[in-house]
Design an enzyme around this catalytic site. Structure first.
Site, short mmCIF file in Angstrom:
data_model
loop_
_atom_site.label_atom_id
_atom_site.label_comp_id
_atom_site.label_asym_id
_atom_site.label_seq_id
_atom_site.Cartn_x
_atom_site.Cartn_y
_atom_site.Cartn_z
N LEU A 368 -33.60 -54.15 -55.15
CA LEU A 368 -33.79 -53.90 -53.72
C LEU A 368 -32.50 -54.24 -53.00
O LEU A 368 -31.75 -55.14 -53.43
CB LEU A 368 -34.92 -54.76 -53.16
N ASP A 369 -32.23 -53.56 -51.90
CA ASP A 369 -31.06 -53.88 -51.10
C ASP A 369 -31.19 -55.30 -50.55
O ASP A 369 -32.30 -55.84 -50.40
CB ASP A 369 -30.92 -52.90 -49.94
N ARG A 370 -30.07 -55.89 -50.22
CA ARG A 370 -30.06 -57.25 -49.71
C ARG A 370 -31.00 -57.40 -48.51
O ARG A 370 -31.75 -58.38 -48.39
CB ARG A 370 -28.64 -57.66 -49.31
#
Length: 566
Positions: A368-370
């Site tokens: 997942l993106d930050r």
């Protein structure tokens, strides 16, 4: 090499005869050198043979699962990308379309080419399954013949190494059968892998070579048909490939982990979650754990793993003490440096066993993106890791997200729909439905909407790109929305500082978005460098591993939604 060996022996023997008092001693030395050189040449020959086969002992295992009397010698494989063996015309990457050898090949090549251009690997798998191509080919030949037919068609249908690799992986995906283990063509999959090895051995500079996805698909198909011996060899090959790619840093980390493991016992899930929350804040949770995998709910602001290890990601006793009981994702160390501990490092710090087959990050299957929160799956064993890679590739994993997006009067939002815009030039499909809408209260149609989004493909930034593409970007998305990072406290003047975005192509024009008060208040509370936006991976379902979990919303989500509801 033979000429060089003869010259070396000849010169050495002449020197011995001139300087030695005994001719017998010179002759004895001569014969010893000759025997040594012959052993070196034989070893070199065997090494090259083993390399060209792709894996020592691999061909022998392939013989174990053959069940046909048709020999491989009657079906010559493609010798290289530029010279498919069963077509007389040379095939070059930049050449004009190929004229295949016969009508059946023409049809297969065209189907693969059109399917890949339409939907890449998903299209290749669907066209092969829908037309029962492998079933039909298997009726007229053994696994070698089928693999030869498919690989040759893939070579002709491709126009680059990248497209050839994708088409071949799509073919391997179609060999995997159903999730329950029914059907499948593991012998064809293994024969395709053998052909890829042969092509790479012929021309390593221009040919593709098997990657982790390739090996995972072959391993998956073999395991589902209980072909354990060749499956184990494929697994060992993937492990060796990962070990080589990871380098010395991985070996040092594993050695340190073994030393640590002798002193610390593995915690149970509840105790592990408490320690994770003390380190990463209250929004991290353990949703599911088994002997194969563990599913976490990752907080926004935390990266899944670091490509490069830095001091900011190091876990120390002082940082554990500083983070304890806090929910902030922007803490600083005592010396003012940023604390940036990844999910991977947080889990390893608790002495969790994670797989090593991914050379970049331990246990990581997907990411997942930050700024995104929610469900993330990590593999505990290499066997589970490879099966999970295949499950994700075969679209047997269901992922649903919650996204809070911007409403504007310039674009309408239907109650539900399909988003299929290209993402990074690749086909991508997402479905959405509106859960609720919250208006700004200024008499316009502007505000925010809560969407449930299901991704049918797995592209980087897919949900973010798709929501922005239909004119409703995710709130606080720094890449695909009109949101700008907060103004430092020393320069804050009005709430418009948190709603301002310069117009495209015009550095002076400013657009003020009309958002509900709950959103502007949250923006006011954010600090510079704090990366989080309203995208949450809510559910994750992996039927083959009995995983069906839902991640609770982060605290800042629930507080904002409560304000919007009121």
């Amino acid at each position: 090499m033979i000429l060089f060996s003869w010259l070396l022996v000849h010169l050495d023997s002449r020197y011995e005869m001139q300087t030695s008092k005994s001719i017998n001693k010179a002759m004895h030395h001569h014969l010893s050198i000759m025997m040594l050189m012959m052993m070196m040449m034989m070893l070199s020959f065997l090494t090259v043979r083993a390399t060209n086969r792709g894996f020592l002992g691999y061909a022998a295992a392939f013989q174990v699962i053959r069940n046909s009397s048709v020999s491989r010698s009657s079906f010559s494989p493609p010798q290289s990308l530029h010279h498919p063996s069963r077509c007389t015309q040379q095939h070059h990457m930049s050449a004009s379309p190929i004229i295949p050898c016969n009508d059946s090949e023409t049809n297969l090549v065209n189907m693969l080419k059109e399917a890949y251009e339409d939907r890449e690997t998903d299209g290749v798998q669907d066209i092969i399954r829908a037309n029962q191509i492998i079933d039909q080919l298997s009726a007229n030949g053994d696994a070698d013949a089928v693999a030869d037919e498919l690989v040759t068609a893939a070579v002709e249908a491709s126009n680059s190494n990248k497209s050839l690799a994708a088409i071949l992986n799509g073919i391997l995906g179609s060999c995997c059968g159903s999730s329950s283990g029914l059907g499948g063509f593991p012998r064809v999959a293994l024969a395709v892998l053998e052909l890829i090895d042969e092509m790479h051995g012929e021309d390593e500079s221009s040919m593709i070579k098997p990657d982790l996805v390739t090996l995972s698909l072959v391993y998956y198909s073999l395991c589902h048909q209980s072909l354990h011996q060749p499956a184990q060899l494929v697994l060992e090959r993937a492990q060796q490939m990962s070990k080589k790619a990871a380098g010395s840093s991985r070996r040092k980390a594993l050695a340190a982990e073994r030393r640590k493991g002798s002193k610390n016992s593995v915690l149970d899930a509840k105790e592990a979650e408490k320690r994770l929350q003390a380190l990463c804040g209250p929004d991290i949770h353990i949703l599911y754990e088994s002997s194969d995998l563990v599913v976490f709910s990752k907080p926004a602001g935390q990266v899944c793993y670091h490509n490069k290890k830095t001091s900011a990601g190091k876990i120390s006793a002082s940082r554990k003490k500083k983070k304890k009981g806090t929910a902030s994702d922007d803490d600083d160390d005592d010396d003012g440096s940023k604390i940036d501990i990844s999910l991977e490092d947080s889990v390893l710090d608790l002495n969790f066993a994670l797989s090593t087959v991914n050379p970049v990050a331990r246990g990581i299957i997907h990411r997942l993106d930050r700024g995104t929160s929610g469900c993330v799956c990590l593999a505990k064993s290499n066997e589970a890791h490879m099966k999970l890679i295949a499950s994700f590739f075969l679209r047997r994993v269901t992922k649903k997200y919650l996204a809070l997006v911007q409403l504007s009067s310039s674009s309408s939002l239907e109650q539900e729909g399909v988003m299929n815009a290209l993402v990074d030039g690749k086909p991508a499909v997402s479905k959405y439905k509106v859960v609720n809408k919250y208006y700004a209260g200024d008499g316009t149609n502007q505000g925010v909407a809560l969407l449930e989004v299901e991704t049918l493909t797995g592209r980087k930034h897919q949900v973010r790109v798709h929501c922005s593409g239909i004119g409703h970007p995710i709130i606080f998305d720094p890449l695909y929305s009109s949101f700008e990072p907060p103004v430092p406290a020393s320069r804050r003047k009005t709430k418009k500082d948190f709603q301002r975005k310069r117009g495209k192509g015009d550095n002076t024009e400013e657009h003020v978005l009309s958002l509900p008060k709950a959103i502007t208040d949250l923006a006011m509370s954010m600090t510079p460098g704090q990366e989080r936006f309203f995208l949450h991976a809510q559910t994750l379902s992996i039927p083959e591993f009995d995983v069906d979990v839902q991640a609770p919303l982060p605290t800042w989500w629930t507080e904002t939604l409560d304000q919007l509801e009121s």
